[in-house]
Design a protein around this motif. Structure first.
Motif, PDB file in Angstrom:
ATOM      1  N   SER A  26      39.963  40.366 -18.601  1.00 17.54           N
ATOM      2  CA  SER A  26      40.466  39.065 -18.178  1.00 17.54           C
ATOM      3  C   SER A  26      40.183  38.913 -16.699  1.00 17.54           C
ATOM      4  N   SER A  27      40.117  37.663 -16.240  1.00 20.77           N
ATOM      5  CA  SER A  27      39.913  37.429 -14.811  1.00 20.77           C
ATOM      6  C   SER A  27      40.584  36.130 -14.406  1.00 20.77           C
ATOM      7  N   ASP A  28      40.980  36.072 -13.145  1.00 21.14           N
ATOM      8  CA  ASP A  28      41.582  34.882 -12.557  1.00 21.14           C
ATOM      9  C   ASP A  28      40.614  34.289 -11.553  1.00 21.14           C
ATOM     10  N   LEU A  29      40.324  33.002 -11.700  1.00 16.63           N
ATOM     11  CA  LEU A  29      39.431  32.312 -10.776  1.00 16.63           C
ATOM     12  C   LEU A  29      40.213  31.294  -9.971  1.00 16.63           C
ATOM     13  N   PRO A  30      39.931  31.152  -8.684  1.00 14.41           N
ATOM     14  CA  PRO A  30      40.679  30.213  -7.839  1.00 14.41           C
ATOM     15  C   PRO A  30      40.322  28.770  -8.160  1.00 14.41           C
ATOM     16  N   ALA A  31      41.223  27.868  -7.818  1.00 11.63           N
ATOM     17  CA  ALA A  31      40.939  26.440  -7.959  1.00 11.63           C
ATOM     18  C   ALA A  31      39.998  25.988  -6.849  1.00 11.63           C
ATOM     19  N   LEU A  32      39.298  24.889  -7.101  1.00 11.64           N
ATOM     20  CA  LEU A  32      38.437  24.301  -6.080  1.00 11.64           C
ATOM     21  C   LEU A  32      39.252  23.318  -5.243  1.00 11.64           C
ATOM     22  N   SER A  33      38.957  23.272  -3.971  1.00  7.14           N
ATOM     23  CA  SER A  33      39.666  22.366  -3.073  1.00  7.14           C
ATOM     24  C   SER A  33      39.196  20.932  -3.309  1.00  7.14           C
TER      25      SER A  33
ATOM     26  N   ARG B 110      34.589  22.332 -11.716  1.00  6.59           N
ATOM     27  CA  ARG B 110      33.924  21.300 -10.920  1.00  6.59           C
ATOM     28  C   ARG B 110      34.109  19.922 -11.549  1.00  6.59           C
ATOM     29  N   CYS B 111      33.989  19.845 -12.877  1.00  5.35           N
ATOM     30  CA  CYS B 111      34.193  18.557 -13.548  1.00  5.35           C
ATOM     31  C   CYS B 111      35.624  18.065 -13.351  1.00  5.35           C
ATOM     32  N   ALA B 112      36.591  18.970 -13.454  1.00  2.00           N
ATOM     33  CA  ALA B 112      37.990  18.588 -13.259  1.00  2.00           C
ATOM     34  C   ALA B 112      38.235  18.136 -11.827  1.00  2.00           C
TER      35      ALA B 112
ATOM     36  N   VAL C 240      25.980  14.195 -15.150  1.00  2.84           N
ATOM     37  CA  VAL C 240      25.322  15.455 -14.833  1.00  2.84           C
ATOM     38  C   VAL C 240      24.806  15.437 -13.387  1.00  2.84           C
ATOM     39  N   GLU C 241      24.406  14.244 -12.903  1.00  2.00           N
ATOM     40  CA  GLU C 241      23.942  14.152 -11.516  1.00  2.00           C
ATOM     41  C   GLU C 241      25.092  14.379 -10.534  1.00  2.00           C
TER      42      GLU C 241
ATOM     43  N   ARG D   2      25.448  17.375  -7.716  1.00  2.00           N
ATOM     44  CA  ARG D   2      25.699  17.132  -6.290  1.00  2.00           C
ATOM     45  C   ARG D   2      26.959  17.859  -5.826  1.00  2.00           C
ATOM     46  N   PHE D   3      27.989  17.847  -6.639  1.00  4.10           N
ATOM     47  CA  PHE D   3      29.225  18.537  -6.279  1.00  4.10           C
ATOM     48  C   PHE D   3      28.956  20.037  -6.135  1.00  4.10           C
ATOM     49  N   GLY D   4      28.156  20.589  -7.058  1.00  7.93           N
ATOM     50  CA  GLY D   4      27.833  22.003  -6.977  1.00  7.93           C
ATOM     51  C   GLY D   4      27.066  22.350  -5.716  1.00  7.93           C
ATOM     52  N   GLU D   5      26.160  21.464  -5.304  1.00  3.09           N
ATOM     53  CA  GLU D   5      25.392  21.708  -4.077  1.00  3.09           C
ATOM     54  C   GLU D   5      26.293  21.681  -2.850  1.00  3.09           C
ATOM     55  N   MET D   6      27.311  20.815  -2.870  1.00  4.39           N
ATOM     56  CA  MET D   6      28.198  20.664  -1.721  1.00  4.39           C
ATOM     57  C   MET D   6      29.284  21.746  -1.666  1.00  4.39           C
TER      58      MET D   6
END
Length: 326
Positions: free
Chosen positions: A225-232, A281-283, A297-298, A302-306
């Motif tokens: 199991s793993s815990d991942l942080p939320a995105l700001s 990222r979608c959330a 998807v675009e 863009r969000f992923g790049e930033m």
């Protein structure tokens, strides 16, 4: 529309949103419908099996879904006279509480040849449709990847024991179950995340993802199991955030060479974490604007790049019985 990659089964309804300042707005909604729209906007060929009312609101939902690129599979039953609704009351922080006026009866159906099969929320628990969904999911063709998101609604007034039984019945057919920490607390009161995940794994679920809002998410398999942080991100409201996470997660899975690993216990941790990152990222994009508006998807690219930052070095991962710091 060409043969779909994904079939989503469940309710489409109108969200009547009451803001903290008293303003009322109406928007398309319904957890499965939101997931279908999210998948279609991300380029996944998607059909939705749902029931739409024979009224103006049903026509608006039809236009919303087809406008997003979602194919509509006609149910076996006659259209209800009235479109289902959910009244969402927002608090000062943008959180939503719901009450529902609805019915759910798609009639008997078979999923057919699809790569992904998903259901969630009211479709899993509200009869007579819940039994029809369970029968269809149990009869899905071999090789179909099956997922569910309980997205429980206590305001329906159904006993927790009944909801848990129906959720677990569907979970027995699933490779992936995504649920929120609030779902978990309501379905398994007093249980830890690890204990609830273990219960779902005992039913045959290979990957369990628990979203925890600002605290990120937990991924669980029978091996690790793993815990991942939320995105700001800034929050306008949380409507559709969990559904956007689900569609991003399924999009990432459908795009992955490791998708078939979901049918086994050999799930690479790094791959699963990359799937969850797409969901996060979608959330994050969705909560930054009003209503359930998942990204294209675009926009996701863009969000992923930033925000392409590496995971914090103090993330803790647990392989059952042995904690690892990395």
């Amino acid at each position: 529309m060409s043969a779909p990659t994904a079939l989503v089964v469940g309710e489409a309804l109108i969200d009547e949103v009451l803001a903290a300042d008293g303003e009322v707005t109406s928007r398309p909604g319904g957890s499965p419908a939101n997931v279908a729209v999210g998948l279609a906007r991300l380029g996944v060929r998607t059909e939705l099996l749902t029931t739409l009312g024979a009224d103006a609101q049903g026509a608006a939902l039809h236009a919303h879904l087809t406008g997003a690129g979602v194919g509509l599979r006609v149910p076996a039953t006659t259209s209800p006279a009235r479109t289902s609704t959910a009244r969402a009351v927002l608090d000062a922080d943008g959180g939503a509480q719901y009450t529902f006026t609805l019915d759910w009866d798609p009639g008997p159906f078979r999923p057919g040849s699809v790569r992904l099969l998903h259901t969630g929320s009211l479709a899993m628990v509200l009869e007579p449709g819940a039994s029809e969904v369970l029968e269809a999911f149990a009869a899905a063709e071999p090789g179909t990847l099956i997922s569910a998101d309980p997205n429980v609604r206590p305001s329906l007034g159904l006993p927790p024991e009944l909801v848990r039984t129906r959720v677990e019945s569907i979970a027995r057919t699933c490779h992936l179950v995504k649920l929120s920490d609030e779902d978990l607390a309501w379905l398994y009161p007093g249980s830890s995340i690890a204990h609830a995940c273990a219960r779902l794994h005992s039913l045959g679920v290979q990957l369990v993802v628990v979203t925890r809002g600002a605290h990120g998410c937990t991924l669980s398999t029978t091996r690790w199991s793993s815990d991942l942080p939320a995105l700001s991100t800034s929050v306008v409201d949380t409507i559709g955030a969990g559904d956007a996470f689900m569609s991003g997660l399924l999009f990432a899975i459908s795009s992955s060479a490791f998708a078939t690993s979901l049918r086994s216990t050999d799930l690479p941790q790094e791959v699963c974490e990359s799937w969850a990152l797409a969901g996060s990222r979608c959330a994050a994009i969705t909560v930054g604007r009003a209503g359930a508006q998942p990204p294209s998807v675009e926009e996701l690219a863009r969000f992923g790049e930033m925000h392409d930052d590496p995971a914090p070095p103090d993330r803790t991962t647990t392989t059952w019985g042995r904690p690892i710091r990395r």
